[in-house]
Write an enzyme that holds these catalytic residues in place. Structure first.
Site, PDB file in Angstrom:
ATOM      1  N   LYS A 131      -1.320   3.314   7.960  1.00 33.74           N
ATOM      2  CA  LYS A 131      -1.037   4.049   6.719  1.00 33.74           C
ATOM      3  C   LYS A 131      -1.899   5.295   6.707  1.00 33.74           C
ATOM      4  CE  LYS A 131       1.521   3.244   2.952  1.00 33.74           C
ATOM      5  NZ  LYS A 131       2.689   2.372   2.835  1.00 33.74           N
ATOM      6  N   ASP A 164       5.734   7.797   1.798  1.00 32.57           N
ATOM      7  CA  ASP A 164       5.169   6.904   0.780  1.00 32.57           C
ATOM      8  C   ASP A 164       5.134   7.720  -0.516  1.00 32.57           C
ATOM      9  OD1 ASP A 164       3.862   4.139   0.437  1.00 32.57           O
ATOM     10  OD2 ASP A 164       2.378   5.430  -0.479  1.00 32.57           O
TER      11      ASP A 164
END
Ligand code: NAD
Length: 418
Positions: A106, A146
């Protein structure tokens, strides 16, 4: 909002809960609780007025035992090292829960994108892509969108990578525009898996989804699509919120028209079908059959959890419940479909996008949605099997038991190197 709950500590406590039910050595569990590496970088970007500004950015590569690191890139002022570490870990266990061959990663930039022009955001994104270039690759680490990033940013990252590498490698990133190698069905995928998992849970609990009332917190990509699809399944969306507040109509409202209002005005607040304006907290504690948290992590802490009245929660957001909230849900017998299953549609269709990029062959939307449904239903069945077999009280622990075992097996089967 329990802003003081550290999401990385939440992740570690979720792993500990599951590890207690498994026969995996302490050393392996310790490995599976920490990222393999974290890049922290400072990006210096020229603004439109000629000034320079520094932005902090991160990429965490949590675990690659089951395949390349995979996970989104978030633009938000609250991005932090621990948040990125937690989100990357959740990706590992999400990919393992749904059985797709990826590890977890991430990234994020500490930025409020609403304060910058499109050209400033492009320079920022390309600066980050340049820093990421040695780490990412179609078999190495594959970023995706995201919060506050989408197709536009993915296209810029792909172009920067391909230009610097002098190649065409669309599979280096997913969540692209269709014309840049994106997959049909990707934009809807997270909301779709959230409602497919809810449908399976209602079926398992012998509840009627057709007669169910639904509240949705967060009306962005994940939340609004979930609202639209659950409405199409016959449920009634009675409440929704975004960062400006919430709307409520006991008879339900049209999720598509509410989204149109948000597109036109910047918020769902003020939408004409709403009988009442309510707070974000009201949405979370409303007496509904299904609650879909689809904003950010830590939306429900232990205290607020006491007020939650929903029977089922399907977590579109990552980490919306703190561990304290989870314990309260367990006591109250609320069936929580964990994020690592409920919102796994995003990464699953990203996986389909990556396959299509490698095959240089595009699938139909019908095929994407069918394959997604198979994966989510199979993952739900595996969760329920483990839930019953281990006599667990919390479906999240069941998902982690399945996932941890899969990651630990991949690590152990690889033997020791060097
Ligand atoms: P988004 O930026 O499109 O939407 C976020 C929404 O949440 C916005 O409507 C915003 O107004 C709202 N919001 C923010 N703070 C809020 C608050 N305090 N109260 C109520 N609403 C609030 O982001 P998204 O892509 O929909 O992501 C939402 C969540 O879903 C995140 O946790 C993300 O990690 C997770 N998720 C997204 C995907 C995906 O494919 N988009 C995949 C998996 C998980």
């Amino acid at each position: 909002m329990a802003a003081d709950t550290n999401p990385f500590e939440s992740l570690q406590s979720q792993i500990d809960d599951a590890a207690a039910h498994l026969d995996i050595g302490d050393g392996v569990i310790e490995r599976l609780k920490h990222p393999e590496r974290v890049l922290e970088t400072n990006l210096t970007v020229e603004l439109d007025n000629g000034d320079l500004e520094r932005f902090k950015a991160f990429r965490s590569q949590f675990n690659g035992d089951r395949g390349p690191y995979k996970g989104g890139i978030r633009y938000h002022p609250a991005v932090s090292r621990d948040e990125v570490k937690a989100l990357s870990g959740w990706m590992v266990y999400k990919c393992a829960t749904v059985g797709i061959p990826y590890g977890g990663g991430k990234g994020g930039i500490v930025v409020d994108p609403t304060e910058y022009s499109e050209s400033e955001l492009e320079r920022l994104t390309r600066a980050f892509a340049t820093e990421l270039r040695p780490l990412i690759g179609v078999d190495r680490d594959i970023p995706a969108p995201d919060v506050n990033t989408g197709q536009r940013e993915m296209n810029w990252i792909k172009d920067t990578y391909e230009t610097l590498e002098n190649t065409t490698e669309p599979g280096v990133i997913t969540g692209k525009n269709i014309t840049s190698g994106g997959s049909k069905g990707r934009v809807e995928a997270t909301g779709r898996s959230t409602v497919l998992a809810a449908r399976e849970a209602f079926d398992y609990l012998a509840k009627d989804l057709g007669g169910a009332t639904v509240a949705v917190q967060g009306y962005g990509n994940a939340g609004w699509i979930a609202a639209k699809l659950i409405d199409e399944m016959g449920a009634t969306v009675v409440a929704a919120s975004d960062s400006s507040g919430g709307i409520y109509n006991p008879d339900g409202f049209d999720p598509v028209a509410a989204k149109k209002h948000k597109n036109e005005t910047g918020s769902i607040v003020g939408y004409e079908e709403s009988e009442e304006e309510i707070t974000n907290e009201d949405v979370l504690t409303m007496d509904v059959d299904l609650l879909i948290p689809a904003a950010l992590e830590n939306a429900i802490d232990g205290e607020l959890a006491e007020e939650v009245s929903a029977d089922v929660i399907s977590e579109a957001a990552n980490g919306p419940l703190t561990p304290e909230a989870d314990a309260v849900m367990e006591e109250k017998d609320v069936f929580v479909i964990p994020d690592i299953l409920a919102n796994a549609g995003g990464v699953t269709v990203s996986y389909f996008e990556w396959i299509q990029n490698r095959q240089r062959f595009a699938w139909s939307e019908e095929r994407v949605n069918d394959e997604l449904e198979t994966i989510i239903v199979d993952a739900f069945d595996a969760l329920v099997e483990t839930y019953e077999e281990h006599d667990l009280n919390n479906p999240r622990t069941a998902a982690y038991v399945v996932a941890l075992q899969r990651v630990a097996d991949a690590y152990n089967e690889a033997g020791t190197f060097p």
